[in-house]
Design a protein around this motif. Structure first.
Motif, PDB file in Angstrom:
ATOM      1  N   LEU A  54      -9.647  -8.950  -0.184  1.00 35.96           N
ATOM      2  CA  LEU A  54      -9.034  -7.887  -0.983  1.00 35.96           C
ATOM      3  C   LEU A  54      -8.334  -6.905  -0.042  1.00 35.96           C
ATOM      4  CD1 LEU A  54      -8.673  -6.370  -3.709  1.00 35.96           C
ATOM      5  CD2 LEU A  54     -10.800  -5.155  -3.167  1.00 35.96           C
ATOM      6  N   GLY A  55      -7.038  -6.723  -0.218  1.00 36.16           N
ATOM      7  CA  GLY A  55      -6.303  -5.702   0.533  1.00 36.16           C
ATOM      8  C   GLY A  55      -6.584  -4.341  -0.078  1.00 36.16           C
ATOM      9  N   THR A  56      -6.545  -3.291   0.749  1.00 31.35           N
ATOM     10  CA  THR A  56      -6.906  -1.969   0.200  1.00 31.35           C
ATOM     11  C   THR A  56      -5.940  -0.859   0.622  1.00 31.35           C
ATOM     12  OG1 THR A  56      -8.371  -1.415   2.057  1.00 31.35           O
ATOM     13  CG2 THR A  56      -9.364  -2.600   0.203  1.00 31.35           C
ATOM     14  N   TRP A  57      -4.783  -1.246   1.175  1.00 30.21           N
ATOM     15  CA  TRP A  57      -3.796  -0.213   1.539  1.00 30.21           C
ATOM     16  C   TRP A  57      -3.238   0.406   0.257  1.00 30.21           C
ATOM     17  CZ3 TRP A  57       1.973  -0.897   1.703  1.00 30.21           C
ATOM     18  CH2 TRP A  57       2.609   0.226   2.248  1.00 30.21           C
ATOM     19  N   GLN A  58      -3.000   1.709   0.298  1.00 36.84           N
ATOM     20  CA  GLN A  58      -2.450   2.437  -0.851  1.00 36.84           C
ATOM     21  C   GLN A  58      -3.424   2.474  -2.019  1.00 36.84           C
ATOM     22  OE1 GLN A  58       1.499   0.468  -1.529  1.00 36.84           O
ATOM     23  NE2 GLN A  58       2.105   2.600  -1.522  1.00 36.84           N
ATOM     24  N   ALA A  59      -4.700   2.419  -1.698  1.00 38.89           N
ATOM     25  CA  ALA A  59      -5.696   2.518  -2.773  1.00 38.89           C
ATOM     26  C   ALA A  59      -6.530   3.766  -2.484  1.00 38.89           C
ATOM     27  CB  ALA A  59      -6.564   1.271  -2.792  1.00 38.89           C
ATOM     28  N   ALA A  60      -6.369   4.765  -3.332  1.00 37.36           N
ATOM     29  CA  ALA A  60      -7.043   6.049  -3.119  1.00 37.36           C
ATOM     30  C   ALA A  60      -8.558   5.864  -3.212  1.00 37.36           C
ATOM     31  CB  ALA A  60      -6.570   7.039  -4.174  1.00 37.36           C
TER      32      ALA A  60
ATOM     33  N   ASP B 259     -10.440  -6.088   3.317  1.00 40.23           N
ATOM     34  CA  ASP B 259      -9.616  -5.669   4.454  1.00 40.23           C
ATOM     35  C   ASP B 259      -9.305  -4.179   4.339  1.00 40.23           C
ATOM     36  OD1 ASP B 259      -7.614  -6.563   6.721  1.00 40.23           O
ATOM     37  OD2 ASP B 259      -6.528  -5.162   5.434  1.00 40.23           O
ATOM     38  N   THR B 260      -9.707  -3.413   5.366  1.00 41.11           N
ATOM     39  CA  THR B 260      -9.357  -1.997   5.349  1.00 41.11           C
ATOM     40  C   THR B 260      -8.866  -1.593   6.736  1.00 41.11           C
ATOM     41  OG1 THR B 260     -10.105   0.252   4.825  1.00 41.11           O
ATOM     42  CG2 THR B 260     -11.767  -1.232   5.729  1.00 41.11           C
ATOM     43  N   ALA B 261      -8.673  -0.295   6.942  1.00 39.51           N
ATOM     44  CA  ALA B 261      -8.207   0.218   8.233  1.00 39.51           C
ATOM     45  C   ALA B 261      -8.497   1.710   8.273  1.00 39.51           C
ATOM     46  CB  ALA B 261      -6.700  -0.012   8.379  1.00 39.51           C
ATOM     47  N   PHE B 262      -8.623   2.242   9.483  1.00 40.91           N
ATOM     48  CA  PHE B 262      -8.811   3.690   9.635  1.00 40.91           C
ATOM     49  C   PHE B 262      -7.694   4.410   8.893  1.00 40.91           C
ATOM     50  CE2 PHE B 262      -8.357   7.770  11.715  1.00 40.91           C
ATOM     51  CZ  PHE B 262      -9.671   8.182  11.848  1.00 40.91           C
ATOM     52  N   ASN B 263      -6.465   3.896   9.071  1.00 39.40           N
ATOM     53  CA  ASN B 263      -5.294   4.579   8.503  1.00 39.40           C
ATOM     54  C   ASN B 263      -5.224   4.552   6.979  1.00 39.40           C
ATOM     55  OD1 ASN B 263      -4.451   5.245  11.002  1.00 39.40           O
ATOM     56  ND2 ASN B 263      -2.828   3.719  11.148  1.00 39.40           N
TER      57      ASN B 263
ATOM     58  N   THR C 213     -11.831  -4.200   9.672  1.00 40.53           N
ATOM     59  CA  THR C 213     -11.133  -2.923   9.780  1.00 40.53           C
ATOM     60  C   THR C 213     -10.346  -2.886  11.097  1.00 40.53           C
ATOM     61  OG1 THR C 213     -11.228  -0.556   9.353  1.00 40.53           O
ATOM     62  CG2 THR C 213     -12.973  -1.448  10.764  1.00 40.53           C
ATOM     63  N   LYS C 214      -9.603  -1.782  11.303  1.00 43.77           N
ATOM     64  CA  LYS C 214      -8.620  -1.794  12.404  1.00 43.77           C
ATOM     65  C   LYS C 214      -8.631  -0.503  13.219  1.00 43.77           C
ATOM     66  CE  LYS C 214      -5.879  -4.334   9.060  1.00 43.77           C
ATOM     67  NZ  LYS C 214      -5.901  -3.727   7.737  1.00 43.77           N
TER      68      LYS C 214
END
Ligand SMILES: NC(=O)c1ccc[n+]([C@@H]2O[C@H](COP(=O)([O-])OP(=O)(O)OC[C@H]3O[C@@H](n4cnc5c(N)ncnc54)[C@H](OP(=O)(O)O)[C@@H]3O)[C@@H](O)[C@H]2O)c1
Length: 362
Positions: free
Chosen positions: A42-48, A68-72, A101-102
């Motif tokens: 599951l991608g999670t960029w742009q998910a508040a 999948d997430t990231a610090f940013n 994470t990244k």
């Protein structure tokens, strides 16, 4: 063997083959640790945070095991809450999950790796991640109050940390793995030269490369290089990132013309109709059938279900060829990071710059 027995034997045989095939498609084995990485995440960029917390819990309930997430993305804490609750509710264990994470652009240096990973683990409320990636090959100086890039007030340029040294950063990544803070290591948005240098100097070779990859930008050469070096490839923006259009156009003034609309392509829709599938399912399956990991982002329950229902069909060689022909090479790239003003002047900026009109008329 009588006829009935033979039919049962054949169908049992083909059933076994069918399930084996699905299992082979659902996981890839990572080099060096032999960990199984689910080919769907599951991608999670742009998910508040408030939205992603319930989305991740729902996704885990539906059967997603890879996040999948990231610090940013500013949502690690919310994702950690969802995972903790799911485990506390007795629905599974940490070992069932694959969490990526990244390391952020503002922490891309030897002295910051351990600091960021520890902070990210505390936000995620876990003692290790399954995969830690260096998010981008370049680095910005960090505002210590906000953990965001420093920006020059006069020019609007991002303050580049040009001392970036991939080898010393990677050695720290290896140390994190040795300490058990991450099971596997990888890179994101690095080019072939940059990866080669790391491979030559490393004890643990990068196990995963996460890059933009979809029907319009199939990264054929980079994937071949990764296959030769036992590096698994994860496709980000596997649907062509329909949400990026609004994000980039409103936030960064990008022209809407540069964004693809893969879900509306006739070729994709024709194949989808033939298999009784949706265009998104065809785009995702197209990659998974080539052993590429996909991490589509969605916060809609219906689309979460749709995006995971991609393993029960197979694209024929002519169908695969039709989709392969959609590749536009470098022209298909959406994420060139030029929205970070001045980033192309970093010595480790990884991509070829778009040719400007002035250069064409030279
Ligand atoms: N390493 C990097 O530099 C990098 C860069 C970009 C992304 N990523 C990672 O890769 C993930 C995926 O990339 P992405 O989010 O840019 O793009 P994507 O997964 O290709 O597309 C996500 C968008 O498509 C919509 N969508 C999802 N499923 C759909 C379906 N079945 N039918 C129609 N629309 C659908 C989503 O909206 P709804 O939410 O409304 O469903 C969202 O707007 C990210 O979330 C992030 O985890 C990494």
């Amino acid at each position: 063997m009588n006829c009935r027995k033979r039919v049962w034997f054949i169908s049992r045989h083909s059933l076994c083959y069918y399930f084996q095939n699905i299992r082979n498609m659902k996981y890839i084995t990572l080099s060096q640790t032999e960990d199984l990485m689910p080919t769907l995440g599951l991608g999670t960029w742009q998910a508040a945070p408030d939205v992603i917390e319930s989305t991740v819990y729902k996704a885990l309930d539906l059967g997603y095991r890879h996040i999948d997430t990231a610090f940013n993305y500013n949502n690690e804490e919310a994702i950690g809450n969802a995972i903790k609750k799911w485990i506390d509710d007795g629905k599974g264990t940490r070992k069932d999950l694959f969490i990526t994470t990244k390391l952020p652009h503002v922490g891309n240096r030897e002295s910051d790796v351990m600091k960021f990973l520890n902070l990210q683990l505390s936000r995620l409320q876990m003692s290790y991640v399954d995969l830690y990636l260096i998010h981008v090959p370049f680095a910005f100086y960090c505002d210590p109050e906000t953990f965001t890039p420093l920006i020059n007030k006069d020019t609007g340029d991002y303050e580049l940390d040009k001392e970036t040294n991939h080898i010393t950063t990677w050695k720290k990544m290896e140390e994190c793995q040795k300490k058990g803070l991450t099971r596997n290591l990888g890179l994101s948005n690095f080019n072939e030269n940059q990866i080669t240098k790391i491979i030559k100097a490393s004890t643990v070779k990068p196990q995963v490369l996460q890059v933009e990859l979809h029907a319009y930008f199939q990264q054929v050469d980079l994937r071949k290089f990764c296959a030769e070096n036992d590096i698994a490839v994860t496709a980000y923006a596997p649907l062509g990132s329909p949400g990026a259009k609004t994000h980039f156009v409103t936030k960064y003034n990008y022209s809407p013309d540069v964004f693809p609309d893969l879900l509306c392509l006739k070729e994709v829709n024709d194949i989808a109709e033939k298999h009784g599938k949706t265009p998104a399912q065809v785009l995702l399956h197209f990659l998974v059938q080539q052993k590429v990991v996909v991490i589509p982002k969605s916060t809609s329950e219906n689309r979460l279900k749709e995006n995971m229902d991609i393993y029960d069909f197979e694209l024929s060689p002519p169908e695969m060829n039709t989709l392969k022909k959609l590749d536009k090479g470098e022209d298909g790239r959406i994420f060139n990071f030029l929205f970070w003003k001045g980033v192309e002047r970093h010595p480790e900026y990884p991509f070829k710059l778009p040719v400007t009109e002035a250069e064409v008329t030279k």
